[in-house]
Design a protein around this motif. Sequence first.
Motif, PDB file in Angstrom:
ATOM      1  N   LEU A   1       3.773 -14.154  -1.786  1.00  0.00           N
ATOM      2  CA  LEU A   1       4.505 -15.146  -1.007  1.00  0.00           C
ATOM      3  C   LEU A   1       5.732 -14.563  -0.317  1.00  0.00           C
ATOM      4  CD1 LEU A   1       4.268 -18.158  -3.467  1.00  0.00           C
ATOM      5  CD2 LEU A   1       3.042 -17.862  -1.311  1.00  0.00           C
ATOM      6  N   LEU A   2       6.204 -13.416  -0.798  1.00  0.00           N
ATOM      7  CA  LEU A   2       7.362 -12.776  -0.181  1.00  0.00           C
ATOM      8  C   LEU A   2       6.951 -11.804   0.926  1.00  0.00           C
ATOM      9  CD1 LEU A   2       9.500 -12.045  -3.378  1.00  0.00           C
ATOM     10  CD2 LEU A   2       9.773 -13.919  -1.749  1.00  0.00           C
ATOM     11  N   VAL A   3       5.920 -10.986   0.670  1.00  0.00           N
ATOM     12  CA  VAL A   3       5.540  -9.958   1.654  1.00  0.00           C
ATOM     13  C   VAL A   3       4.345 -10.359   2.506  1.00  0.00           C
ATOM     14  CG1 VAL A   3       6.478  -8.121   0.220  1.00  0.00           C
ATOM     15  CG2 VAL A   3       4.064  -8.705   0.008  1.00  0.00           C
ATOM     16  N   ARG A   4       3.645 -11.428   2.091  1.00  0.00           N
ATOM     17  CA  ARG A   4       2.624 -12.069   2.915  1.00  0.00           C
ATOM     18  C   ARG A   4       1.300 -11.334   3.026  1.00  0.00           C
ATOM     19  NH1 ARG A   4       6.679 -13.062   7.816  1.00  0.00           N
ATOM     20  NH2 ARG A   4       7.792 -11.413   6.718  1.00  0.00           N
ATOM     21  N   ASP A   5       1.025 -10.380   2.169  1.00  0.00           N
ATOM     22  CA  ASP A   5      -0.334  -9.858   2.084  1.00  0.00           C
ATOM     23  C   ASP A   5      -0.568  -9.257   0.710  1.00  0.00           C
ATOM     24  OD1 ASP A   5      -0.621  -6.687   2.233  1.00  0.00           O
ATOM     25  OD2 ASP A   5       1.094  -7.239   3.473  1.00  0.00           O
ATOM     26  N   MET A   6      -1.815  -9.370   0.242  1.00  0.00           N
ATOM     27  CA  MET A   6      -2.156  -9.007  -1.123  1.00  0.00           C
ATOM     28  C   MET A   6      -1.991  -7.521  -1.411  1.00  0.00           C
ATOM     29  SD  MET A   6      -3.176  -9.969  -4.106  1.00  0.00           S
ATOM     30  CE  MET A   6      -4.079 -11.528  -4.082  1.00  0.00           C
ATOM     31  N   ALA A   7      -2.471  -6.671  -0.509  1.00  0.00           N
ATOM     32  CA  ALA A   7      -2.425  -5.230  -0.771  1.00  0.00           C
ATOM     33  C   ALA A   7      -0.984  -4.743  -0.947  1.00  0.00           C
ATOM     34  CB  ALA A   7      -3.106  -4.473   0.359  1.00  0.00           C
ATOM     35  N   THR A   8      -0.094  -5.186  -0.064  1.00  0.00           N
ATOM     36  CA  THR A   8       1.312  -4.784  -0.167  1.00  0.00           C
ATOM     37  C   THR A   8       1.952  -5.361  -1.420  1.00  0.00           C
ATOM     38  OG1 THR A   8       1.465  -4.713   2.244  1.00  0.00           O
ATOM     39  CG2 THR A   8       3.532  -4.744   1.023  1.00  0.00           C
ATOM     40  N   ALA A   9       1.604  -6.606  -1.750  1.00  0.00           N
ATOM     41  CA  ALA A   9       2.146  -7.226  -2.956  1.00  0.00           C
ATOM     42  C   ALA A   9       1.759  -6.433  -4.202  1.00  0.00           C
ATOM     43  CB  ALA A   9       1.654  -8.667  -3.074  1.00  0.00           C
ATOM     44  N   GLU A  10       0.515  -6.004  -4.286  1.00  0.00           N
ATOM     45  CA  GLU A  10       0.066  -5.212  -5.430  1.00  0.00           C
ATOM     46  C   GLU A  10       0.826  -3.892  -5.502  1.00  0.00           C
ATOM     47  OE1 GLU A  10      -4.103  -4.960  -4.702  1.00  0.00           O
ATOM     48  OE2 GLU A  10      -4.560  -6.701  -5.964  1.00  0.00           O
ATOM     49  N   GLU A  11       1.038  -3.286  -4.352  1.00  0.00           N
ATOM     50  CA  GLU A  11       1.769  -2.017  -4.322  1.00  0.00           C
ATOM     51  C   GLU A  11       3.214  -2.200  -4.784  1.00  0.00           C
ATOM     52  OE1 GLU A  11       2.761   1.221  -0.868  1.00  0.00           O
ATOM     53  OE2 GLU A  11       0.799   0.248  -0.812  1.00  0.00           O
ATOM     54  N   VAL A  12       3.850  -3.277  -4.329  1.00  0.00           N
ATOM     55  CA  VAL A  12       5.224  -3.569  -4.732  1.00  0.00           C
ATOM     56  C   VAL A  12       5.318  -3.732  -6.246  1.00  0.00           C
ATOM     57  CG1 VAL A  12       6.948  -5.433  -4.727  1.00  0.00           C
ATOM     58  CG2 VAL A  12       6.056  -4.557  -2.564  1.00  0.00           C
ATOM     59  N   VAL A  13       4.403  -4.496  -6.816  1.00  0.00           N
ATOM     60  CA  VAL A  13       4.432  -4.756  -8.255  1.00  0.00           C
ATOM     61  C   VAL A  13       4.119  -3.495  -9.045  1.00  0.00           C
ATOM     62  CG1 VAL A  13       3.383  -6.075 -10.135  1.00  0.00           C
ATOM     63  CG2 VAL A  13       3.913  -7.200  -7.966  1.00  0.00           C
ATOM     64  N   GLN A  14       3.154  -2.716  -8.600  1.00  0.00           N
ATOM     65  CA  GLN A  14       2.827  -1.467  -9.286  1.00  0.00           C
ATOM     66  C   GLN A  14       4.020  -0.520  -9.284  1.00  0.00           C
ATOM     67  OE1 GLN A  14      -0.667  -0.213  -7.181  1.00  0.00           O
ATOM     68  NE2 GLN A  14      -1.983  -1.730  -8.157  1.00  0.00           N
ATOM     69  N   ASP A  15       4.699  -0.433  -8.155  1.00  0.00           N
ATOM     70  CA  ASP A  15       5.895   0.419  -8.076  1.00  0.00           C
ATOM     71  C   ASP A  15       6.984  -0.083  -9.025  1.00  0.00           C
ATOM     72  OD1 ASP A  15       4.717   2.051  -6.220  1.00  0.00           O
ATOM     73  OD2 ASP A  15       5.741   1.191  -4.489  1.00  0.00           O
ATOM     74  N   ALA A  16       7.094  -1.395  -9.174  1.00  0.00           N
ATOM     75  CA  ALA A  16       8.089  -1.952 -10.089  1.00  0.00           C
ATOM     76  C   ALA A  16       7.783  -1.560 -11.534  1.00  0.00           C
ATOM     77  CB  ALA A  16       8.136  -3.478  -9.948  1.00  0.00           C
ATOM     78  N   PHE A  17       6.506  -1.553 -11.898  1.00  0.00           N
ATOM     79  CA  PHE A  17       6.129  -1.143 -13.252  1.00  0.00           C
ATOM     80  C   PHE A  17       6.367   0.351 -13.469  1.00  0.00           C
ATOM     81  CE2 PHE A  17       3.860  -5.199 -13.563  1.00  0.00           C
ATOM     82  CZ  PHE A  17       4.133  -5.540 -14.881  1.00  0.00           C
TER      83      PHE A  17
END
Length: 211
Positions: free
Chosen positions: A72-88
């Motif tokens: 909902l923040l970055v507006r696409d699934m692939a980027t969202a997954e990358e953001v979360v993976q980087d956070a972990f």
Amino acid sequence: MAAWRGHDWLMPPNEPEERKPSGKAARPTDVTTETLVADRSLGAVPVGWDADMAVTALYSAHYRSLVRLAVLLVRDMATAEEVVQDAFVAIHGAWRRLRDTDKALAYLRQSVVNRSRSVLRHRAVVEKYAPKGMPDAPSAENGAIGEFERSAVIEALRGLPTRQREALVLRYYGDLSEAQIAHAMGISKGAVKSHTARGMAALRTSLEQLS
């Protein structure tokens, strides 16, 4: 135990089932408003767990809910997954320096919000100067949330200023308290109230114009 180096440890995002800590029931994964509520089942990490154990458990419990927030923040699934993976990856590297490991989930949320902001800033620069081309073909991941993202509410939400959108997403989709939102966004609780109120007013106006 997985080797936590780079992104090698990350489970495939399309894995049909996630590994859950012993005794935990599987949570639904349908992309709906109800399932966007943040999972609080592992907000605190048992004392004595090392980085591998703690982050593996956090990943199993919270990966999907954090991705839904990021979408909902970055507006696409692939980027969202990358953001979360980087956070972990980041929390694993910083585990020994965390002053309060019981707040690991709050650290992850804040990291996701900050990384999402960076993505949007970079995207704005790229879109400003890049030549217009043919649109990319939608990915399989995007197709899975296409119906949801076409809703009037999501479209109206996308048109809000960044801070207002973040406040509303964390409050109504993340189900966080004002204090938790303030920590995730790096602002005061008063500012959270202001962004939330302005965002709701703008959202209401936008939806009324569509009706």
